[in-house]
Motif scaffolding. Sequence first.
Motif, PDB file in Angstrom:
ATOM      1  N   ARG A   9      58.996   4.679  -3.552  1.00 18.08           N
ATOM      2  CA  ARG A   9      58.833   4.188  -2.730  1.00 18.08           C
ATOM      3  C   ARG A   9      57.741   4.008  -1.604  1.00 18.08           C
ATOM      4  N   THR A  10      57.294   4.053  -0.917  1.00 16.13           N
ATOM      5  CA  THR A  10      56.088   3.841   0.383  1.00 16.13           C
ATOM      6  C   THR A  10      56.558   4.541   1.422  1.00 16.13           C
ATOM      7  N   SER A  11      56.793   5.506   1.553  1.00 14.60           N
ATOM      8  CA  SER A  11      57.176   6.308   3.049  1.00 14.60           C
ATOM      9  C   SER A  11      56.349   6.891   4.629  1.00 14.60           C
ATOM     10  N   PHE A  12      56.079   5.827   5.393  1.00  8.19           N
ATOM     11  CA  PHE A  12      55.359   6.408   6.453  1.00  8.19           C
ATOM     12  C   PHE A  12      56.508   7.232   7.507  1.00  8.19           C
ATOM     13  N   VAL A  13      56.156   8.798   8.312  1.00 11.77           N
ATOM     14  CA  VAL A  13      57.156   9.766   8.771  1.00 11.77           C
ATOM     15  C   VAL A  13      57.004   9.725   9.660  1.00 11.77           C
ATOM     16  N   VAL A  14      56.832   9.148  10.754  1.00 15.97           N
ATOM     17  CA  VAL A  14      56.528   9.854  11.830  1.00 15.97           C
ATOM     18  C   VAL A  14      57.387  11.467  12.566  1.00 15.97           C
ATOM     19  N   ALA A  15      56.869  11.771  12.445  1.00 20.93           N
ATOM     20  CA  ALA A  15      57.038  13.768  13.563  1.00 20.93           C
ATOM     21  C   ALA A  15      57.149  14.718  13.756  1.00 20.93           C
ATOM     22  N   HIS A  16      57.818  15.248  15.077  1.00 23.23           N
ATOM     23  CA  HIS A  16      57.420  16.345  15.867  1.00 23.23           C
ATOM     24  C   HIS A  16      57.231  17.899  14.692  1.00 23.23           C
ATOM     25  N   ARG A  17      58.904  17.764  14.519  1.00 20.86           N
ATOM     26  CA  ARG A  17      59.088  19.107  12.937  1.00 20.86           C
ATOM     27  C   ARG A  17      58.045  18.884  11.768  1.00 20.86           C
ATOM     28  N   ALA A  28      53.081  11.425   6.218  1.00 24.13           N
ATOM     29  CA  ALA A  28      52.913  11.883   7.991  1.00 24.13           C
ATOM     30  C   ALA A  28      52.241  11.856   9.046  1.00 24.13           C
ATOM     31  N   ILE A  29      52.525  11.288   9.969  1.00 25.66           N
ATOM     32  CA  ILE A  29      52.167  10.699  10.699  1.00 25.66           C
ATOM     33  C   ILE A  29      52.281  11.855  12.208  1.00 25.66           C
ATOM     34  N   VAL A  30      51.483  13.092  12.336  1.00 26.42           N
ATOM     35  CA  VAL A  30      51.599  13.359  13.402  1.00 26.42           C
ATOM     36  C   VAL A  30      51.101  13.799  14.851  1.00 26.42           C
ATOM     37  N   GLY A  31      50.886  14.204  15.807  1.00 26.70           N
ATOM     38  CA  GLY A  31      49.473  14.239  16.386  1.00 26.70           C
ATOM     39  C   GLY A  31      50.911  14.273  17.646  1.00 26.70           C
ATOM     40  N   PRO A  32      50.144  14.671  18.899  1.00 22.72           N
ATOM     41  CA  PRO A  32      50.577  15.005  20.552  1.00 22.72           C
ATOM     42  C   PRO A  32      51.250  13.442  20.778  1.00 22.72           C
ATOM     43  N   THR A  33      52.055  13.495  21.607  1.00 21.76           N
ATOM     44  CA  THR A  33      52.809  12.263  21.818  1.00 21.76           C
ATOM     45  C   THR A  33      51.588  11.820  23.525  1.00 21.76           C
ATOM     46  N   THR A  82      59.581  19.627   8.708  1.00 20.37           N
ATOM     47  CA  THR A  82      59.848  18.852   7.688  1.00 20.37           C
ATOM     48  C   THR A  82      59.081  17.622   6.835  1.00 20.37           C
ATOM     49  N   ILE A  83      57.878  17.408   7.166  1.00 15.95           N
ATOM     50  CA  ILE A  83      56.777  16.867   6.279  1.00 15.95           C
ATOM     51  C   ILE A  83      56.390  17.765   5.207  1.00 15.95           C
ATOM     52  N   ARG A  84      56.237  18.648   5.092  1.00 13.16           N
ATOM     53  CA  ARG A  84      55.444  19.485   4.112  1.00 13.16           C
ATOM     54  C   ARG A  84      55.056  19.081   2.851  1.00 13.16           C
ATOM     55  N   ASP A  85      56.348  18.763   2.371  1.00 13.37           N
ATOM     56  CA  ASP A  85      55.634  17.747   0.890  1.00 13.37           C
ATOM     57  C   ASP A  85      55.456  16.554   0.629  1.00 13.37           C
ATOM     58  N   ALA A  86      55.017  15.692   2.022  1.00 11.80           N
ATOM     59  CA  ALA A  86      53.818  14.212   2.067  1.00 11.80           C
ATOM     60  C   ALA A  86      53.167  14.628   1.469  1.00 11.80           C
ATOM     61  N   ASP A  87      52.894  13.406   0.752  1.00 10.60           N
ATOM     62  CA  ASP A  87      51.833  13.384   0.153  1.00 10.60           C
ATOM     63  C   ASP A  87      50.386  13.582   0.811  1.00 10.60           C
ATOM     64  N   THR A  88      50.454  12.586   1.966  1.00 11.60           N
ATOM     65  CA  THR A  88      49.398  12.714   2.847  1.00 11.60           C
ATOM     66  C   THR A  88      50.023  13.240   4.300  1.00 11.60           C
ATOM     67  N   ILE A  89      49.068  13.617   4.958  1.00  8.11           N
ATOM     68  CA  ILE A  89      48.996  13.566   6.349  1.00  8.11           C
ATOM     69  C   ILE A  89      48.250  13.558   7.454  1.00  8.11           C
ATOM     70  N   LEU A  90      48.790  12.997   8.116  1.00 12.57           N
ATOM     71  CA  LEU A  90      48.089  11.923   8.839  1.00 12.57           C
ATOM     72  C   LEU A  90      47.851  12.801  10.501  1.00 12.57           C
ATOM     73  N   VAL A  91      46.697  13.331  10.837  1.00  7.28           N
ATOM     74  CA  VAL A  91      46.956  13.988  12.705  1.00  7.28           C
ATOM     75  C   VAL A  91      45.979  13.232  13.354  1.00  7.28           C
TER      76      VAL A  91
END
Length: 633
Positions: free
Chosen positions: A576-584, A420-425, A587-596
């Motif tokens: 499958r390898t998944s990339f999730v871009v999210a602001h909420r 999961a990839i999060v961060g400001p706009t 929705t990504i609490r269960d991600a294996d890795t969260i990138l900030v």
Amino acid sequence: MAGALPPAKAENFKGTTMRLLRGMRPERAHLIGALVLGAVSTGLSVAGPYILGRATDVIFEGVVGKQLPDGVTKEQVVAGMRQRGDDTLADMVSSMNVIPGQGIDFTRLWHVLAWAAAVYVIAWLAGLAQGRFATYIVQRLVYRMREQIEVKLSRLPLSYFDKQPRGEVLSRATNDTDNLAQTLQQTLQQLIVSVLMIISVLAMMLWISPLLALIALVTLPLSAVVAKQVAQRSKPQFVAQWATTGKLNGHIEEMFTGHTLVSAFGRHKESAETFDTHNAALYGSSFKAQLISGVMQPAMMFISNVNYLLVAVVGGLRVASGAMSLGDVQAFIQYTRQFSQPLTQVASMANLLQSGIASAERVYELLDAQEQSPDPAEPSTVDGGVRGRVAFEKVSFRYVEDRPLIENLDLNVEPGSTVAIVGPTGAGKTTLVNLLMRFYEVTGGRITLDGVDIASMSRDDLRRQIGVVLQDAWLFEASIADNIAYGAGDATREEIVAAAEAAHVDRFVRTLPDGYDTVIDEEGGNLSAGERQLITIARAFLAAPRILILDEATSSVDTRTEVLVRKATEALRTGRTSFVVAHRLSTIRDADTILVMENGSIVEQGTHDALIAAGGPYARLYAAQFAQAVAEA
């Protein structure tokens, strides 16, 4: 956009014209045929007045001969006239083929008229054939040009479309090609005929009477001066006309595209005022351009009439002196008309040709735009099938040369894991997945898929392994089934329905009158935003990729649908390898890795629990969203 006016002035008229001629090479046989038929048609048309002049001579000689005394020879009549002091009349009669006392020779007259009719009929048929050839040449040229544009658009990098307004690209692909086709259609045949007509008529004029030909040519410099002056004064107005047309088109395109936003903020009045400003400017420049260029035709006609007057007076004197026959003068007067008409047409075509060549220039600018780097001649492939291991190694990227966005980014994603990839706009989240898709090329470092540099792979091969659901749910004007099957064109109806059920599309599709055969309008306007997004998610389900990219995929669905989609997505992500871009962040609490990410760099990474415990940027983002949710509740 369909009403856009053509550009006015080509920057490189000669170069673009030569390029257009080179583009006609596949039709060179038809082009040669058009030239030959044009020469035949023009030559016969030019011969027509001379033949009709002979008919006039037959009639005039008959009229004169009938008035002369019968039973004497022409020589005796001429001698009698000279004795009476009628030298001018004697000169005229001596130059004519008259028989004293005999009227019009109708047999000879019908023969001459028959020849004239045959000449004109053959010239007409040759002109028809030439027009058909010219039409074929032009339409084939523009047909290939449209094909080249279609291919070119698929080869242009995403950065090109980021810098060019959609209306501008659309205008080059449609309006400019249409304007070029219309210009060539109107001018190609006419230009060939006009040039050949000028040459042929000039030759006949010199043959009949060099003196009258010289008088007729005296007005040519005046015509050239008038044409030049009109062109110089109309050019700035045509340039202003096209510039204001571009502004008006851009404003209209923006207002139609953002109609909902304009209505929501009540900006109709301001939009109308801006439209009125651009429209008034376009009216002013267009009026002046057309008014000034419209002077060309009347001015050329006036010069032509002066020419006609001079030829008629001098020609009449030449007939009276016996230096020319009446038929030759009649033919010459017709030739002066034929000579001035193509000159007027060529002068009138000047602005039209400039506009058409300018349109061709704009199309060639699009065709010459820098393409994305080509795929390797021998692209690499992943041995043993794609497993989904993705690595970013010292990756750097910048949209603008002097503004770095991502610098020395390192990231390893194991097969089957969810990142999961999060961060400001503006932090670079979407840019990261665009680099993985090779929508943009890295400016430093490399990205590998199962150890293979994606830059060494073909784009098609790479993108077949990746399924994408974007924040903007784009649908085509087709049935729901066709939209779901867009990424897998050979899918069966059962597979489409299964993907729709997995994405919870089936539940609302069944309520539609035509079910999966319901046709969606251009941007899915007959569906809600959430329903459109669900269809794009079903599209990704059906494609069954090895790598999945979800870029704010749930931003347009309600909370209940979001829960359903998240459950379905969890099943899809398995293996499958998944990339999730999210602001909420919920929705990504269960991600294996969260990138900030912040400012193109990864400032934190880890699981949800670990990042919350660390109390860093992620924890602050999560706390801010949680506090906002509590406040809203």
